[in-house]
Design a protein around this motif. Structure first.
Motif, mmCIF file in Angstrom:
data_model
loop_
_atom_site.group_PDB
_atom_site.id
_atom_site.type_symbol
_atom_site.label_atom_id
_atom_site.label_comp_id
_atom_site.label_asym_id
_atom_site.label_seq_id
_atom_site.Cartn_x
_atom_site.Cartn_y
_atom_site.Cartn_z
ATOM 1 N N ASP B 76 0.991 -1.127 -0.292
ATOM 2 C CA ASP B 76 -0.372 -0.299 -0.445
ATOM 3 C C ASP B 76 1.212 1.255 0.239
ATOM 4 O O ASP B 76 1.758 1.720 0.831
ATOM 5 C CB ASP B 76 -1.145 0.199 0.877
ATOM 6 C CG ASP B 76 -1.616 1.251 1.131
ATOM 7 O OD1 ASP B 76 -1.722 1.929 0.315
ATOM 8 O OD2 ASP B 76 -2.251 1.462 2.339
ATOM 9 N N PRO B 77 1.242 1.950 -1.396
ATOM 10 C CA PRO B 77 1.419 3.456 -1.354
ATOM 11 C C PRO B 77 1.158 4.191 -0.368
ATOM 12 O O PRO B 77 2.352 5.409 0.266
ATOM 13 C CB PRO B 77 2.002 3.428 -2.452
ATOM 14 C CG PRO B 77 0.724 2.837 -3.042
ATOM 15 C CD PRO B 77 0.241 2.113 -2.103
ATOM 16 N N HIS B 78 0.625 4.063 0.508
ATOM 17 C CA HIS B 78 -0.131 5.292 1.270
ATOM 18 C C HIS B 78 0.645 5.044 2.316
ATOM 19 O O HIS B 78 0.392 5.879 3.173
ATOM 20 C CB HIS B 78 -1.199 5.320 1.240
ATOM 21 C CG HIS B 78 -1.902 6.401 0.171
ATOM 22 N ND1 HIS B 78 -1.688 5.530 -0.781
ATOM 23 C CD2 HIS B 78 -2.287 7.467 -0.785
ATOM 24 C CE1 HIS B 78 -2.822 6.022 -1.879
ATOM 25 N NE2 HIS B 78 -2.749 6.989 -1.797
ATOM 26 N N GLY B 80 3.396 4.390 3.832
ATOM 27 C CA GLY B 80 4.379 4.277 4.807
ATOM 28 C C GLY B 80 5.018 3.248 4.553
ATOM 29 O O GLY B 80 7.184 3.512 5.403
ATOM 30 N N GLU B 171 -0.712 -2.281 -6.854
ATOM 31 C CA GLU B 171 -0.878 -2.828 -7.806
ATOM 32 C C GLU B 171 -1.454 -2.016 -9.498
ATOM 33 O O GLU B 171 -2.302 -0.941 -8.253
ATOM 34 C CB GLU B 171 -2.069 -4.076 -7.659
ATOM 35 C CG GLU B 171 -2.830 -4.285 -8.937
ATOM 36 C CD GLU B 171 -3.779 -6.240 -8.026
ATOM 37 O OE1 GLU B 171 -4.175 -6.243 -6.866
ATOM 38 O OE2 GLU B 171 -5.137 -6.476 -9.256
ATOM 39 N N GLY B 233 7.061 17.593 -6.109
ATOM 40 C CA GLY B 233 5.444 17.971 -5.317
ATOM 41 C C GLY B 233 4.233 17.206 -6.704
ATOM 42 O O GLY B 233 2.722 17.161 -6.278
ATOM 43 N N HIS B 235 2.618 14.740 -8.506
ATOM 44 C CA HIS B 235 3.036 13.084 -8.418
ATOM 45 C C HIS B 235 2.375 12.581 -9.659
ATOM 46 O O HIS B 235 1.654 11.953 -10.292
ATOM 47 C CB HIS B 235 2.315 12.296 -7.728
ATOM 48 C CG HIS B 235 2.714 12.785 -5.805
ATOM 49 N ND1 HIS B 235 2.884 13.738 -5.692
ATOM 50 C CD2 HIS B 235 3.703 11.890 -5.356
ATOM 51 C CE1 HIS B 235 3.815 13.715 -4.235
ATOM 52 N NE2 HIS B 235 3.913 12.957 -3.886
ATOM 53 N N GLY B 242 -4.177 3.955 -10.347
ATOM 54 C CA GLY B 242 -2.927 3.862 -9.111
ATOM 55 C C GLY B 242 -2.132 4.922 -8.588
ATOM 56 O O GLY B 242 -1.170 4.502 -9.539
ATOM 57 N N HIS B 243 -2.162 5.286 -6.650
ATOM 58 C CA HIS B 243 -0.760 6.565 -6.952
ATOM 59 C C HIS B 243 0.849 5.672 -6.672
ATOM 60 O O HIS B 243 0.304 3.999 -5.759
ATOM 61 C CB HIS B 243 -1.056 6.890 -6.176
ATOM 62 C CG HIS B 243 -2.026 8.312 -6.633
ATOM 63 N ND1 HIS B 243 -1.964 9.299 -5.710
ATOM 64 C CD2 HIS B 243 -2.598 8.546 -7.684
ATOM 65 C CE1 HIS B 243 -2.070 10.666 -7.039
ATOM 66 N NE2 HIS B 243 -3.470 9.501 -7.839
ATOM 67 N N CYS B 244 1.239 6.662 -6.090
ATOM 68 C CA CYS B 244 2.620 5.349 -6.049
ATOM 69 C C CYS B 244 3.011 6.636 -4.962
ATOM 70 O O CYS B 244 2.879 7.537 -4.963
ATOM 71 C CB CYS B 244 3.745 5.440 -7.155
ATOM 72 S SG CYS B 244 2.786 4.701 -8.726
ATOM 73 N N ALA B 245 3.908 5.778 -4.227
ATOM 74 C CA ALA B 245 4.874 6.698 -3.054
ATOM 75 C C ALA B 245 6.421 6.860 -4.309
ATOM 76 O O ALA B 245 6.493 6.387 -4.995
ATOM 77 C CB ALA B 245 5.919 5.795 -2.322
ATOM 78 N N VAL B 246 6.596 8.312 -3.569
ATOM 79 C CA VAL B 246 7.872 9.284 -4.924
ATOM 80 C C VAL B 246 8.781 9.300 -3.531
ATOM 81 O O VAL B 246 9.180 9.440 -2.529
ATOM 82 C CB VAL B 246 7.145 10.173 -5.149
ATOM 83 C CG1 VAL B 246 8.268 10.603 -6.027
ATOM 84 C CG2 VAL B 246 6.096 9.530 -5.590
#
Lengths: 156, 249
Positions: B76-78, B80, B171, B233, B235, B242-246
């Motif tokens: 889960d990229p949210h 952490g 995913e 800033g 993304h 689906g969003h990603c951690a950067v």
């Protein structure tokens, strides 16, 4: 009440309101135990994913949608899973090019989550150890019989 | 007796030479996708947030450290939290792709493939956008070349950055689930780039979080041929929707 949901309701609260990094226009979703499973999805800024698409995938057919529907005005959707299909169910929510996927473990009765089963394939290290054991065993057996025969001849 | 023992030993050694049955594997293919906003452009009603129509001749991006993962629990990229990896496949090397090369028929651009990838569900992907030392990018990690138009004003632009970032995504989120690799078959994964996070969208509300974070096109409309952009800033890296951690380097 459905007993087959692991995560407590506070997970959703933490997930939605606290313990997450903020992403520009990201989507977060969670679920709670109600009569059925309630999915709640919203953007990072707290606005609900009203009218968003939701797709539920059962554990036995992870690539075939089990149900497709639409989130309500609060970004919520309730469904009752087929409890004969145990395993990890996946739920995808999407809207306007943004979405996320959450996973819900469904178990039957009081059966707990299965431990990770060991892989059927052997690692290179395991193969090496087995090979050494076979060689060592073969040589040892040969030496053993060879020594006994030699002792017999000596005794005669 | 000695001969029979010797024969046994020889057979034992020969047995070791027989190759162990190969573990189940298939082909994992990696694609990059700039979506219609790059292949078709920011066309009405989807102009930039400040009303520019954009079309792209090229959208070069350099990718490396491309890695697909089987994670349990799913990443889960949210959260952490780090990836909990059971299996991973790495695509070695640096790949410079032109995202504008896609079409409305075949959007994703082929990047590379890994044969003999272990079977399973690849439910996470990471990649690094890197400054490529040579070639068309010559020290930059991304280069956009195209045309902009607004109220009769026409501009040819080049926008580039040397910033490097690692995107770690869960995913793929989209019309279909991706990454399920079965024995002897093929599966694909996608590195998706959302350029509306850079230029914004006129068909969205001005206070939409994406628009408030985007720079629009106005900063690049001063007549200079080449502009540098800071992407931190914004993304742009996704796995489908689906969003990603950067992580910026």
């Amino acid at each position: 009440m459905i007993k087959s949901i692991f995560f407590p309701a506070f997970y959703l609260a933490c997930y939605l309101f606290g313990a997450v990094n903020v992403y520009a226009h990201g989507v977060v979703a969670g679920y709670t135990e109600v009569p059925g499973i309630k999915i709640a999805a919203q953007y990072d800024n707290g606005s609900p994913l009203a009218g968003g698409e939701i797709t539920v995938f059962a554990a036995d057919k992870p690539t075939t949608p089990w149900r497709r529907s639409t989130l309500d005005d609060q970004g919520e959707f309730v469904f009752v899973p087929d409890h004969s299909i145990v395993g990890t169910w996946s739920v995808q929510v999407r809207q306007s090019g943004h979405g996320t996927m959450i996973h819900i473990p469904i178990i039957e009765g009081e059966v707990g989550p299965q431990e990770d089963a060991p892989s059927g394939a052997l690692t290179p290290l395991q193969k090496g150890v087995i090979a050494v054991c076979v060689v060592w065993g073969s040589i040892g057996t040969a030496l053993f019989f060879s020594r006994r025969k030699h002792e017999k001849h000596t005794a005669l | 007796m000695k001969k029979s023992i010797l024969v046994c030993i020889i057979f034992a050694f020969l047995g070791l030479l027989i190759p162990a049955p190969a573990s189940a594997s298939g082909t994992l293919t990696f694609f990059a996708n700039g979506e219609e906003l790059i292949t078709e452009g920011f066309l009405p009603p989807k102009q930039t947030k400040d009303g520019w129509t954009l079309t792209f001749d090229h959208a070069f991006v350099a990718l490396s450290h491309i890695t697909a993962y089987q994670t349990d629990p799913p990443y889960d990229p949210h959260s952490g939290q780090p990836l909990s990896t059971k299996e991973k496949v790495v695509l070695d090397g640096v790949y410079v792709v032109d995202l504008a090369r896609g079409s409305d028929q075949i959007l994703p651009v082929f990047v590379g493939e890994a044969a003999d990838a272990p079977t399973g569900h690849y439910n996470a992907i990471s990649w690094r956008v890197v400054a490529d030392k040579g070639g068309i990018l010559s020290g930059y990690s991304m280069l956009l070349i195209g045309k902009a138009e607004k109220d009769g004003q026409k501009i040819q632009f080049q926008i580039r950055t040397a910033e490097e970032a690692t995107y770690t995504c869960g995913e793929f989120v989209g019309d279909e689930r991706k990454g399920f690799l079965r024995e002897g078959e093929a599966a694909n994964l996608e590195m998706t780039f959302h350029f509306d996070h850079v230029f914004g969208r006129a068909d969205k509300e001005a206070d939409d979080p994406m628009n408030t974070g985007a720079v629009g096109f106005a900063p690049f409309a001063d007549g200079a041929k080449v502009h540098e952009i800071t992407l931190q800033g914004m993304h742009i890296g996704h796995a489908g929707e689906g969003h990603c951690a950067v992580q910026w380097h």
